[in-house]
Write a protein that holds these residues in place. Structure first.
Motif, PDB file in Angstrom:
ATOM      1  N   TYR A 151     -17.279 -22.319  -9.658  1.00 62.13           N
ATOM      2  CA  TYR A 151     -17.710 -21.834 -10.976  1.00 62.13           C
ATOM      3  C   TYR A 151     -19.059 -21.122 -10.834  1.00 62.13           C
ATOM      4  CZ  TYR A 151     -20.045 -26.411 -10.723  1.00 62.13           C
ATOM      5  OH  TYR A 151     -20.776 -27.498 -10.312  1.00 62.13           O
ATOM      6  N   ASP A 152     -19.040 -19.939 -10.264  1.00 61.86           N
ATOM      7  CA  ASP A 152     -20.272 -19.246  -9.892  1.00 61.86           C
ATOM      8  C   ASP A 152     -21.073 -18.695 -11.068  1.00 61.86           C
ATOM      9  OD1 ASP A 152     -19.788 -19.781  -7.268  1.00 61.86           O
ATOM     10  OD2 ASP A 152     -19.042 -17.784  -6.749  1.00 61.86           O
ATOM     11  N   ASP A 153     -20.494 -18.591 -12.257  1.00 61.14           N
ATOM     12  CA  ASP A 153     -21.243 -17.977 -13.357  1.00 61.14           C
ATOM     13  C   ASP A 153     -21.625 -18.961 -14.454  1.00 61.14           C
ATOM     14  OD1 ASP A 153     -18.805 -18.462 -14.488  1.00 61.14           O
ATOM     15  OD2 ASP A 153     -18.484 -16.441 -15.252  1.00 61.14           O
ATOM     16  N   LEU A 154     -21.427 -20.257 -14.250  1.00 57.58           N
ATOM     17  CA  LEU A 154     -21.719 -21.214 -15.306  1.00 57.58           C
ATOM     18  C   LEU A 154     -23.219 -21.334 -15.564  1.00 57.58           C
ATOM     19  CD1 LEU A 154     -20.147 -23.094 -17.194  1.00 57.58           C
ATOM     20  CD2 LEU A 154     -20.596 -24.945 -15.597  1.00 57.58           C
ATOM     21  N   ILE A 155     -24.007 -21.370 -14.504  1.00 53.15           N
ATOM     22  CA  ILE A 155     -25.456 -21.531 -14.660  1.00 53.15           C
ATOM     23  C   ILE A 155     -26.089 -20.240 -15.165  1.00 53.15           C
ATOM     24  CG2 ILE A 155     -27.588 -22.048 -13.379  1.00 53.15           C
ATOM     25  CD1 ILE A 155     -25.799 -23.835 -11.593  1.00 53.15           C
ATOM     26  N   ALA A 156     -25.413 -19.107 -14.967  1.00 49.42           N
ATOM     27  CA  ALA A 156     -25.945 -17.828 -15.436  1.00 49.42           C
ATOM     28  C   ALA A 156     -26.116 -17.800 -16.949  1.00 49.42           C
ATOM     29  CB  ALA A 156     -25.024 -16.687 -14.993  1.00 49.42           C
ATOM     30  N   ARG A 157     -25.422 -18.641 -17.682  1.00 51.01           N
ATOM     31  CA  ARG A 157     -25.598 -18.702 -19.136  1.00 51.01           C
ATOM     32  C   ARG A 157     -27.023 -19.102 -19.499  1.00 51.01           C
ATOM     33  NH1 ARG A 157     -23.365 -22.587 -21.416  1.00 51.01           N
ATOM     34  NH2 ARG A 157     -22.756 -23.832 -19.627  1.00 51.01           N
ATOM     35  N   PHE A 158     -27.675 -19.845 -18.608  1.00 45.35           N
ATOM     36  CA  PHE A 158     -29.048 -20.286 -18.862  1.00 45.35           C
ATOM     37  C   PHE A 158     -30.089 -19.372 -18.219  1.00 45.35           C
ATOM     38  CE2 PHE A 158     -26.374 -24.113 -18.800  1.00 45.35           C
ATOM     39  CZ  PHE A 158     -26.668 -24.668 -20.039  1.00 45.35           C
ATOM     40  N   THR A 159     -29.791 -18.898 -17.007  1.00 44.03           N
ATOM     41  CA  THR A 159     -30.796 -18.178 -16.223  1.00 44.03           C
ATOM     42  C   THR A 159     -30.579 -16.676 -16.179  1.00 44.03           C
ATOM     43  OG1 THR A 159     -29.546 -18.413 -14.149  1.00 44.03           O
ATOM     44  CG2 THR A 159     -31.037 -20.219 -14.760  1.00 44.03           C
ATOM     45  N   GLY A 160     -29.356 -16.220 -16.468  1.00 41.34           N
ATOM     46  CA  GLY A 160     -29.044 -14.801 -16.346  1.00 41.34           C
ATOM     47  C   GLY A 160     -28.733 -14.389 -14.922  1.00 41.34           C
ATOM     48  N   GLU A 161     -28.805 -15.331 -13.975  1.00 39.87           N
ATOM     49  CA  GLU A 161     -28.529 -15.029 -12.577  1.00 39.87           C
ATOM     50  C   GLU A 161     -27.326 -15.845 -12.097  1.00 39.87           C
ATOM     51  OE1 GLU A 161     -31.969 -15.805 -10.277  1.00 39.87           O
ATOM     52  OE2 GLU A 161     -33.276 -14.441 -11.392  1.00 39.87           O
ATOM     53  N   LEU A 162     -26.471 -15.199 -11.302  1.00 38.88           N
ATOM     54  CA  LEU A 162     -25.325 -15.894 -10.742  1.00 38.88           C
ATOM     55  C   LEU A 162     -25.791 -16.890  -9.688  1.00 38.88           C
ATOM     56  CD1 LEU A 162     -22.700 -13.027 -10.340  1.00 38.88           C
ATOM     57  CD2 LEU A 162     -22.741 -14.817 -12.059  1.00 38.88           C
ATOM     58  N   VAL A 163     -25.311 -18.117  -9.802  1.00 36.84           N
ATOM     59  CA  VAL A 163     -25.624 -19.162  -8.827  1.00 36.84           C
ATOM     60  C   VAL A 163     -24.305 -19.738  -8.332  1.00 36.84           C
ATOM     61  CG1 VAL A 163     -26.740 -21.380  -8.439  1.00 36.84           C
ATOM     62  CG2 VAL A 163     -27.793 -19.721  -9.980  1.00 36.84           C
ATOM     63  N   PRO A 164     -24.003 -19.619  -7.040  1.00 37.78           N
ATOM     64  CA  PRO A 164     -22.731 -20.150  -6.544  1.00 37.78           C
ATOM     65  C   PRO A 164     -22.676 -21.664  -6.677  1.00 37.78           C
ATOM     66  CG  PRO A 164     -24.150 -19.536  -4.714  1.00 37.78           C
ATOM     67  CD  PRO A 164     -24.819 -19.027  -5.957  1.00 37.78           C
ATOM     68  N   ALA A 165     -21.510 -22.188  -7.042  1.00 36.63           N
ATOM     69  CA  ALA A 165     -21.341 -23.630  -7.207  1.00 36.63           C
ATOM     70  C   ALA A 165     -19.868 -23.984  -7.064  1.00 36.63           C
ATOM     71  CB  ALA A 165     -21.869 -24.090  -8.561  1.00 36.63           C
ATOM     72  N   THR A 166     -19.614 -25.175  -6.528  1.00 40.90           N
ATOM     73  CA  THR A 166     -18.250 -25.667  -6.383  1.00 40.90           C
ATOM     74  C   THR A 166     -18.278 -27.174  -6.531  1.00 40.90           C
ATOM     75  OG1 THR A 166     -16.256 -25.644  -4.995  1.00 40.90           O
ATOM     76  CG2 THR A 166     -18.378 -25.883  -3.869  1.00 40.90           C
ATOM     77  N   GLY A 167     -17.183 -27.760  -7.011  1.00 40.42           N
ATOM     78  CA  GLY A 167     -17.171 -29.196  -7.232  1.00 40.42           C
ATOM     79  C   GLY A 167     -15.781 -29.770  -7.345  1.00 40.42           C
TER      80      GLY A 167
END
Length: 503
Positions: free
Chosen positions: A348-364
């Motif tokens: 879910y690489d774009d979930l944190i971008a809702r807060f920061t505006g930057e894409l952060v790679p993530a997997t879980g």
């Protein structure tokens, strides 16, 4: 006399006139007794031990989040009440019980970005809440146990999560062959939807949710959801995506491309999904994941590629995976059923971008602890376990202090024990002990008190021995499972009985 005076007659009249609430449990919620609570705790311990072994640290974010922080799946309304349980705070902000552990993690990472190591590897366990239609083993409140790596890009991080999922399933007691981790990637789905000319965002979401039901509804049911819609057994109608027959055929062909091995599935997908750049990238990612899984010792029997796996939540952007129990069981009506999904996850690489505006790679990956515990409880339903407390019978009320002392001696050496505190006789007390799943009872009456001994009834051994005795006189003479012990050694002997029964 005043008519408002609180007399027994007035109190009786009031009690008959006051409406009584119906004792009923809200749909989708469980009343958990000791065995289920213990099973959930056991599973949480086993799964979190796996996560910790792989280098993940614990994190608890609490049950509530502000609605705007929870995720893209929430409806855009003034009063969020679909999918979540929400309430308005005293500062006019809407907050909701967490839908999962991933959206709160995204908020935490964004809020603490400068103070955490990157990648940030955390695990979390606790209840989550979904305002959805409940069903068999599908609850509105349930425990999830998650592991996530934030800031970790590339197929290696996804392959690691798949390997962790496999290891977690084994830690929960599933043998190789009893479960499968099914893997797909959203790039392949996006590529196939391009090929099927599915462009409208609302239709894309309907397509994802429809394909995610392939295991439950089959090709016919999914075809209805991709087309005009489907009415389920209860009569509820689900609106379809409204696709034409050619688009539906393309999507179904893709969803049914799974084969026995990962290599064979990759070959089958190459002929279907390799029609555009997005689909080609998805194939390359799956191929890399396959190679890394081989390096981690994850066999085709543990993890397989399945194009029908979608994962319904909208925030997945890359590989997705689902843990499925393959064992079958019979429900209360005798119908043969499969447990199905007990966990899942993805990138879910774009979930944190809702807060920061930057894409952060993530997997879980997440294990559905409550569902898995309920599944295992259903599987073991016929197996009676004497895992309750030893019950000290209270046959002479004037000697309660002595009975309490006996129970205290047992607890002091680690044996669960209680004194019967009701007012019934011996027969009812024995029935109580059986309902408590007691491994043994302790009896001290006049005879035992005079001899300085106690009588112990091993209920498990007694039940097994009694099964072979057909004559009442023989049963009374044999007293199966019953023995005497001195006041000095009774506790140790009972502990040995308990340990033997629970071995």
């Amino acid at each position: 006399m005043s008519t408002n005076e609180n007399t027994p007659e007035n109190a009786a009249n009031m009690s008959t006139e006051t409406p009584r609430p119906e004792a009923r449990k809200p749909r989708g919620f469980q009343d958990k007794r000791a065995h289920l609570i213990a099973a959930e705790r056991h599973l949480v311990d086993k799964v979190t031990q796996v996560y910790a072994q792989w280098g993940f640290e614990g994190l608890d974010t609490g049950p509530f989040e502000y609605v705007d922080a929870l995720g893209k799946f929430l409806p855009d309304t003034d009063r969020p009440n679909e999918g979540v349980f929400a309430l308005e705070d005293d500062d006019d902000q809407w907050m909701a019980l967490r839908y999962d552990h991933t959206a709160p993690l995204a908020r935490f990472v964004a809020e603490n970005w400068n103070n955490i190591p990157k990648p940030f590897r955390r695990y979390s366990a606790g209840p989550v809440y979904r305002n959805e239609k409940p069903g068999p083993f599908r609850f509105r409140e349930f425990i999830q146990c998650d592991a996530d790596a934030v800031g970790a890009a590339g197929p290696a991080a996804d392959a690691e999560m798949i390997a962790i999922a496999s290891e977690a399933m084994q830690a929960c007691g599933a043998q190789v062959g009893d479960y499968a981790i099914r893997v797909n990637t959203r790039q392949l789905l996006d590529g196939v939807m391009q090929a099927a000319d599915v462009k409208d965002p609302n239709k894309r979401l309907i397509v994802l949710r429809a394909l995610d039901k392939m295991d439950r509804l089959g090709a016919e049911g999914v075809s209805e959801l991709l087309g005009g819609g489907r009415k389920d057994e209860s009569g509820d109608f689900t609106e379809g995506a409204g696709l034409n027959s050619a688009s539906i055929e393309t999507l179904l062909q893709f969803a049914q491309a799974g084969r026995d091995t990962r290599s064979e599935t990759l070959n089958a997908l190459a002929a279907i999904a390799n029609q555009n750049a997005v689909g080609t990238q998805g194939l390359e990612d799956l191929s890399a994941i396959h190679d890394i899984l081989n390096g981690l010792g994850v066999t085709d029997q543990m993890a397989t590629f399945d194009p029908a796996i979608v994962r319904g939540l909208e925030y997945y952007t890359g590989p997705v995976f689902e843990a499925e129990l393959l064992k079958e069981f019979k429900d209360e009506k005798g119908r043969l059923m499969r447990f199905g999904s007990v966990g899942g996850g993805g990138r879910y690489d774009d979930l944190i971008a809702r807060f920061t505006g930057e894409l952060v790679p993530a997997t879980g990956f997440s294990v559905g602890i409550s569902r898995l515990a309920a599944v295992l409880a259903a599987e073991d339903e016929g197996e009676q376990k004497a895992d309750g407390p030893v019950v000290v019978l209270a046959l002479q009320r004037e000697h309660m202090a002595d009975y309490c002392s006996i129970a205290a001696q047992l607890r002091a050496i680690g044996v669960k024990a209680e004194v019967y505190l009701g007012t019934s006789g011996m027969k009812a007390q024995m029935k109580y002990a059986n309902r408590r799943n007691a491994p043994a009872v302790v009896i001290v009456g006049n005879q035992e008190r005079e001899s300085g001994k106690v009588t112990v009834k091993d209920l498990v051994a007694g039940a097994k021995a009694a099964a072979d005795i057909t004559d009442n006189a023989e049963w009374r003479e044999a007293r199966p499972g019953q023995f005497e012990a001195t006041r000095e050694d009774f506790a140790a002997k009972i502990k040995a009985v308990v340990e033997a029964n629970n071995a």
